[in-house]
Write a protein that holds these residues in place. Structure first.
Motif: not given
Length: 132
Positions: A39-43, A103-105, A111-113
């Motif tokens: 959910a965090f990744i999508v938002a 964890i998502g944050w 992964f995106t530095a």
């Protein structure tokens, strides 16, 4: 005197189990943590798209830096503030979802530095030529 098997007569029953969590909730926490991370990744992807659109239309260097700062604070605040509030509810589903937000944050940032959580605004200016 011989007593029948079992507890001695006139003895109170043992006290009920005090504290601890009911067994078998680890899977629910883990599943909700995965859902919270997704959910965090999508938002974050949706918010990041809109952020890029706004920053691309702004020609002021100071305003761009302020927008990146506000985005970083909002992203971390939503993940860690919201996650902390959900963890405090002590039920397995909200607790897992709150952990998943955090964890998502963390995963997106690593992964995106820091590119997609606005932690590293120099990447925005270097890669996309924004805020010169």
């Amino acid at each position: 005197m011989n007593f029948p098997p079992g507890p001695p007569p006139n003895m109170p029953p043992p006290p009920p189990d005090q504290g601890g969590k009911p067994p078998g909730q680890g899977g629910q926490v883990a599943a909700m943590a995965l859902a919270g991370a997704m959910a965090f990744i999508v938002a974050n992807a949706i918010a990041g798209f809109f952020m890029f659109m706004v920053v691309a239309s702004v020609n002021d260097d100071t305003a761009t830096k302020v927008l990146f700062g506000l985005t970083a604070v909002a992203s971390a605040g939503a993940a860690f503030g919201g996650g902390w509030l959900l963890i405090r509810r002590k039920r397995p589903a909200p607790k897992g979802f709150g952990l998943g937000l955090m964890i998502g944050w963390s995963l997106v940032t690593v992964f995106t530095a820091g590119l997609c959580t606005a932690i590293n605004p120099e990447l925005y200016t270097g890669f996309f030529g924004m805020a010169r």
